[in-house]
Design an enzyme around this catalytic site. Sequence first.
Site, PDB file in Angstrom:
ATOM      1  N   SER A  14      -4.292   3.693  11.193  1.00 20.51           N
ATOM      2  CA  SER A  14      -3.351   2.605  10.875  1.00 20.51           C
ATOM      3  C   SER A  14      -2.205   3.052   9.980  1.00 20.51           C
ATOM      4  CB  SER A  14      -4.100   1.444  10.203  1.00 20.51           C
ATOM      5  OG  SER A  14      -4.770   1.887   9.031  1.00 20.51           O
ATOM      6  N   ASP A 181      -3.346  -1.785  -0.837  1.00 20.32           N
ATOM      7  CA  ASP A 181      -4.771  -2.125  -0.945  1.00 20.32           C
ATOM      8  C   ASP A 181      -5.640  -0.920  -1.300  1.00 20.32           C
ATOM      9  OD1 ASP A 181      -4.574  -0.666   1.369  1.00 20.32           O
ATOM     10  OD2 ASP A 181      -5.293  -2.236   2.708  1.00 20.32           O
ATOM     11  N   HIS A 184      -3.629   1.554   2.563  1.00 21.91           N
ATOM     12  CA  HIS A 184      -2.429   1.388   3.391  1.00 21.91           C
ATOM     13  C   HIS A 184      -1.173   1.440   2.524  1.00 21.91           C
ATOM     14  CE1 HIS A 184      -5.674  -0.460   5.827  1.00 21.91           C
ATOM     15  NE2 HIS A 184      -5.066   0.242   6.769  1.00 21.91           N
TER      16      HIS A 184
END
Length: 202
Positions: A14, A181, A184
């Site tokens: 991601s 977080d 990310h």
Amino acid sequence: MFKDKNKLLFIGDSITEWGRHEDQEDIGTGYVRIVHDYLKVSYPNKEWDIYNRGVGGDRIIDLKKRWNEDVVELDPDIISVSIGINDVWRQLDHPELEQVDPQLFEQIYRELLETIKDKQIVLMEPTIIEEDMQAEGNVKLKKYVAVIHKLAEEFEATVVHTHEQFIAYLQSTHKQPVTIDGVHMNSIGNMLMAKTWITAVL
């Protein structure tokens, strides 16, 4: 280093994917976008085909499942791989899953690199898990970073020292966070990743 026409592929999880599905160019808004734009303006006389094949949640075992379609069949000139965060993170947030230890990580990673050993390979260190260099995730990441360095030497690949640079940032007197977080990236984290990639590769 670069030819007149260059097909460059970024593949990973991601952190690489970041915003690409909402982007008409499928590049995203993360570090891949920054590198993409930098190359376009810095080498305007060269032709760039840049692809983002990041998929959220991917571990090395997931990369293996799509490697042929997303890498081998695309036949890029340059392949930049960023993987390893989820291989460690799943040990912390989903310990009930079958885990990828450093030995399995190395085994599968080597199998994948064997298929592209005639290409220009860029291996990115996984970044950080929590903005605390002593966090359990960052301690566990060290063995995966070591695997990447071992494979980079074996396959004569370029290493992007992203983990090293993020740890250095955490040790500095910085005031701004680099993640949203603990994993990310925010805009500063993406800039740090892109700067580290550009410094290593160009």
